[in-house]
Design a protein around this motif. Structure first.
Motif, mmCIF file in Angstrom:
data_model
loop_
_atom_site.group_PDB
_atom_site.id
_atom_site.type_symbol
_atom_site.label_atom_id
_atom_site.label_comp_id
_atom_site.label_asym_id
_atom_site.label_seq_id
_atom_site.Cartn_x
_atom_site.Cartn_y
_atom_site.Cartn_z
ATOM 1 N N GLY A 136 0.846 -1.248 0.047
ATOM 2 C CA GLY A 136 0.011 0.101 0.041
ATOM 3 C C GLY A 136 0.934 1.423 -0.148
ATOM 4 O O GLY A 136 1.983 1.262 0.039
ATOM 5 N N PRO A 137 0.093 2.461 -0.063
ATOM 6 C CA PRO A 137 0.839 3.709 -0.062
ATOM 7 C C PRO A 137 1.969 3.921 1.253
ATOM 8 O O PRO A 137 1.526 3.480 2.117
ATOM 9 N N ALA A 138 3.029 4.253 0.659
ATOM 10 C CA ALA A 138 4.072 4.649 1.581
ATOM 11 C C ALA A 138 3.516 6.005 2.340
ATOM 12 O O ALA A 138 2.818 6.790 1.902
ATOM 13 N N VAL A 139 4.039 6.073 3.662
ATOM 14 C CA VAL A 139 3.602 7.404 4.475
ATOM 15 C C VAL A 139 5.097 7.897 5.171
ATOM 16 O O VAL A 139 5.819 7.465 5.639
ATOM 17 N N VAL A 140 5.312 9.268 4.365
ATOM 18 C CA VAL A 140 6.607 9.709 4.338
ATOM 19 C C VAL A 140 6.573 10.950 5.178
ATOM 20 O O VAL A 140 5.808 11.761 5.189
#
Ligand SMILES: C[S@@+](CC[C@H](N)C(=O)[O-])C[C@H]1O[C@@H](n2cnc3c(N)ncnc32)[C@H](O)[C@@H]1O
Length: 211
Positions: A70-74
């Motif tokens: 899933g989407p990375a959280v940066v």
């Protein structure tokens, strides 16, 4: 040896913003705040080192984290006016072939800079939240907040050595790393973490205890 003379501006404030720091950050652009932006070239190199977006590794067949889970959280820890994080998220999404590859969290104790970042990310349609927080005091346990509430996968840091050495910052970074968050440092590096990869030319070091 005589102490260097402190130069003051018209208001009597110190003219040199970094006199309390151990190192002089290269390329500083203001005399009133230790705020220096990281360049677009460094941003692209950081994305590649963190394996976010297009990189030689991905082209060579290695999957990136956002493709796997899933989407990375940066998070940009010390995000300033958000220029770096907004550029990074835009860069990652532009290589994601239509899927949302990343969202962001910018943290800074300068409320004015956070306000600018928020306004700008809304106008550019960037998926990010911006939080005013002083991680030197760390009154609300930032590491837990980032991991348990925001599910951060990657952290970018451009802080001077004196900040990296603070007990609070050390505790935050050590806990994030130990929990599998990928940490990428620019220019100054925390000796208490063990590097996994680096981009020497761009002065970037990556800490990834899962690799
Ligand atoms: C060198 S700038 C980096 C800006 C941005 N990350 C970039 O790479 O372009 C460091 C930022 O960290 C912020 N900062 C420094 N100490 C902080 C603290 N204790 N808590 C929150 N933010 C802090 C400063 O306000 C500044 O915006």
């Amino acid at each position: 040896m005589a102490e260097p003379e402190t130069m003051n501006d018209d208001n009597g404030l110190p003219l040199f913003a970094f006199q309390d720091l151990d190192y002089i950050p290269f390329g500083y652009g203001t005399t009133t705040a230790p705020y220096i932006e990281t360049s677009a070239g460094t941003m692209r190199a950081a994305a590649a080192l963190m394996r976010l977006g297009a990189s030689q590794d991905i082209d060579a067949g290695l999957t990136s984290l956002e493709q796997k889970s899933g989407p990375a959280v940066v998070c940009d820890l010390g995000s300033g006016d958000g220029e770096f994080l907004i550029g990074l998220l835009d860069h990652i999404d532009s290589h994601a072939h239509g899927v949302t590859a990343a969202r962001g969290i910018g943290i800074d104790y300068d409320a004015e800079l956070i306000k600018k970042a928020s306004t700008r990310s809304i106008s550019e349609g960037i998926n990010a939240i911006w939080i005013v927080y002083d991680f030197n005091n760390d009154e609300e346990d930032l590491a837990s907040l980032l991991m348990n509430t925001h599910h951060v996968t990657h952290v970018f840091i451009y802080l001077v050595p004196k900040q990296l050495m603070m007990q609070t910052v050390r505790r935050i970074l050590t806990r994030l790393c130990a929990s599998g968050v990928v940490v990428c440092c620019y220019k100054f590096f925390p000796a208490y973490l063990t590097p996994a990869r680096c981009d020497t030319r761009m002065e970037l070091m990556l800490y990834d205890e899962t690799s």
